[in-house]
Design a protein around this motif. Structure first.
Motif, short mmCIF file in Angstrom:
data_model
loop_
_atom_site.label_atom_id
_atom_site.label_comp_id
_atom_site.label_asym_id
_atom_site.label_seq_id
_atom_site.Cartn_x
_atom_site.Cartn_y
_atom_site.Cartn_z
N ALA A 36 0.82 -1.22 0.00
CA ALA A 36 0.00 0.00 0.00
C ALA A 36 0.84 1.27 0.00
O ALA A 36 0.60 2.17 -0.82
CB ALA A 36 -0.97 -0.01 1.18
N PRO A 37 1.85 1.39 0.88
CA PRO A 37 2.67 2.61 0.81
C PRO A 37 3.43 2.74 -0.50
O PRO A 37 3.59 3.85 -1.02
CB PRO A 37 3.62 2.49 2.01
N MET A 38 3.86 1.61 -1.07
CA MET A 38 4.58 1.67 -2.34
C MET A 38 3.68 2.19 -3.46
O MET A 38 4.10 3.01 -4.29
CB MET A 38 5.11 0.27 -2.71
N GLN A 39 2.44 1.75 -3.47
CA GLN A 39 1.51 2.23 -4.50
C GLN A 39 1.30 3.73 -4.38
O GLN A 39 1.24 4.43 -5.38
CB GLN A 39 0.18 1.47 -4.38
N ALA A 40 1.21 4.21 -3.15
CA ALA A 40 1.03 5.65 -2.93
C ALA A 40 2.29 6.43 -3.31
O ALA A 40 2.21 7.50 -3.94
CB ALA A 40 0.67 5.91 -1.47
N ILE A 41 3.45 5.90 -2.96
CA ILE A 41 4.71 6.57 -3.29
C ILE A 41 4.93 6.58 -4.80
O ILE A 41 5.34 7.60 -5.38
CB ILE A 41 5.89 5.88 -2.58
N PHE A 191 -3.40 -0.71 8.86
CA PHE A 191 -3.30 0.56 9.57
C PHE A 191 -3.07 1.70 8.59
O PHE A 191 -2.30 1.58 7.67
CB PHE A 191 -2.14 0.46 10.55
N LYS A 192 -3.77 2.82 8.80
CA LYS A 192 -3.56 4.01 7.97
C LYS A 192 -3.95 5.24 8.76
O LYS A 192 -5.05 5.30 9.31
CB LYS A 192 -4.39 3.91 6.68
N TYR A 234 14.12 9.66 -4.21
CA TYR A 234 12.76 10.07 -3.86
C TYR A 234 12.29 9.32 -2.62
O TYR A 234 11.61 9.89 -1.75
CB TYR A 234 11.82 9.80 -5.04
N LEU A 235 12.64 8.05 -2.55
CA LEU A 235 12.26 7.21 -1.41
C LEU A 235 12.87 7.74 -0.10
O LEU A 235 12.31 7.53 0.98
CB LEU A 235 12.72 5.77 -1.66
N LYS A 236 13.99 8.43 -0.20
CA LYS A 236 14.65 9.01 0.98
C LYS A 236 14.09 10.39 1.35
O LYS A 236 14.43 10.92 2.40
CB LYS A 236 16.16 9.16 0.71
N GLY A 237 13.26 10.94 0.48
CA GLY A 237 12.81 12.31 0.64
C GLY A 237 11.59 12.48 1.53
O GLY A 237 10.98 11.51 2.00
N PRO A 238 11.19 13.73 1.76
CA PRO A 238 10.12 14.04 2.72
C PRO A 238 8.73 13.55 2.31
O PRO A 238 7.94 13.16 3.16
CB PRO A 238 10.16 15.58 2.80
N LYS A 239 8.42 13.57 1.02
CA LYS A 239 7.09 13.12 0.60
C LYS A 239 6.92 11.62 0.84
O LYS A 239 5.87 11.17 1.33
CB LYS A 239 6.85 13.45 -0.88
N ALA A 240 7.95 10.85 0.51
CA ALA A 240 7.89 9.41 0.76
C ALA A 240 7.87 9.13 2.26
O ALA A 240 7.14 8.25 2.73
CB ALA A 240 9.08 8.71 0.11
N ALA A 241 8.66 9.89 3.03
CA ALA A 241 8.71 9.69 4.48
C ALA A 241 7.34 9.90 5.11
O ALA A 241 6.93 9.15 6.01
CB ALA A 241 9.72 10.63 5.10
N GLU A 242 6.61 10.88 4.63
CA GLU A 242 5.27 11.16 5.17
C GLU A 242 4.33 9.99 4.90
O GLU A 242 3.55 9.58 5.78
CB GLU A 242 4.72 12.43 4.53
N ILE A 243 4.41 9.43 3.70
CA ILE A 243 3.56 8.27 3.36
C ILE A 243 3.95 7.07 4.20
O ILE A 243 3.09 6.36 4.74
CB ILE A 243 3.69 7.95 1.85
N LYS A 245 5.36 6.90 7.14
CA LYS A 245 4.92 7.06 8.53
C LYS A 245 3.42 6.88 8.68
O LYS A 245 2.94 6.38 9.70
CB LYS A 245 5.33 8.44 9.04
N SER A 246 2.66 7.27 7.67
CA SER A 246 1.20 7.17 7.76
C SER A 246 0.73 5.73 7.84
O SER A 246 -0.39 5.46 8.28
CB SER A 246 0.55 7.88 6.57
N TYR A 247 1.58 4.80 7.41
CA TYR A 247 1.23 3.38 7.48
C TYR A 247 1.83 2.68 8.70
O TYR A 247 1.83 1.45 8.79
CB TYR A 247 1.68 2.66 6.20
N GLY A 248 2.34 3.45 9.66
CA GLY A 248 2.80 2.85 10.90
C GLY A 248 4.25 2.44 10.93
O GLY A 248 4.70 1.83 11.91
N TYR A 249 4.99 2.75 9.88
CA TYR A 249 6.44 2.48 9.87
C TYR A 249 7.19 3.66 10.46
O TYR A 249 6.68 4.79 10.48
CB TYR A 249 6.96 2.32 8.44
N GLN A 250 8.42 3.42 10.84
CA GLN A 250 9.39 4.49 10.97
C GLN A 250 10.04 4.63 9.60
O GLN A 250 10.27 3.65 8.92
CB GLN A 250 10.46 4.17 12.02
#
Length: 254
Positions: A36-41, A191-192, A234-243, A245-250
């Protein structure tokens, strides 16, 4: 009706050609827990860059074997740090490209509301027939599940009830379909934005299993593809980080 002059038409055509030339794609193997987070990213990445992510989802152990056998993946997002490190040691990655993109969390989940208590005491009760886990040899979340059961002293008691999914994705299907009353899944699957997507769950304390550090790496086949490098950055950047975290990861580096 307004008619465009030839010069404008030529310029427009050249712009379209240039845009399509700049856009590219990258083949990414992704651990099932990160679907799910990968699809969003990937969707956000495409909006921001016009590049496409062609993602395949499955068990980390199976992807490792496929990559060893020459699968055409250019980036690998694993559910552990072991397989990317092994690929790195075997010379199948771009040197220096490996990093932790997320730290995962484990949950005991049932599709039934009020079935799983917030301490996991249901595991000690003889009220269920089937407990789903991912194959611990192929899926790090499955290995974590076995560590939890061992820490709780329930390995022998629960062994007859266990049904194994080949990936954490299949494990979730066993539980969501009712074929298993409950199962150990990735928190990100249920979780979301701070809320469960349904059912009931116990958020397993991280002290009960080894850290689920999820590493990403650019594979040797992605060495000459600038989109592979762009996606990893991009995966290291702020937009990906926000996504993430929204799924319960650090997110990476935390």
């Amino acid at each position: 009706m307004r008619t465009l002059c030839p010069a404008v038409l030529v310029a427009t055509g050249l712009f379209s050609i240039a845009t399509s030339t700049l856009a590219g794609e990258v083949q990414v193997a992704v651990a099932a827990n990160f679907t799910a987070p990968m699809q969003a990213i990937a969707q956000q990445f495409e909006q921001d860059t016009s590049h496409k992510v062609l993602a395949s989802f499955g068990a980390t152990g199976q992807f490792y074997a496929q990559i060893k056998n020459g699968a055409p993946f250019e980036v690998f997002l694993a559910a552990d740090d072991e397989r990317p490190a092994k690929l790195e040691a075997e010379g199948l990655t771009v040197p220096g490209s490996r990093f932790t993109y997320a730290v995962g969390a484990l949950a005991l989940w049932s599709a039934k509301a009020d079935y799983v208590d917030d301490q996991g005491a249901v595991l000690k009760q003889d009220t269920f027939r089937h407990l789903a886990i991912a194959n611990p040899k192929a899926a790090p979340y499955g290995l974590a599940a076995t560590q939890v059961m061992a820490k709780l002293g329930l390995t022998d008691t629960l062994k007859p009830k266990i049904v194994e999914g080949q990936s954490i994705g299949q494990t979730l299907q066993f539980v969501s379909s009712g074929n298993a009353e409950l199962g150990f899944v990735a928190l990100s699957q249920i979780f979301k934005d701070g809320k469960l997507n349904g059912g009931s769950a116990w958020m397993v304390p991280s002290s009960l299993h080894d850290p689920i550090k999820q590493d990403a790496v650019v594979l040797d086949k992605g060495k000459g593809n600038p989109v592979a490098s762009a996606f990893v950055e991009y995966l290291k950047g702020p937009k990906a980080a926000e996504i993430i975290k929204s799924y319960g990861y650090q997110s990476s580096g935390q």
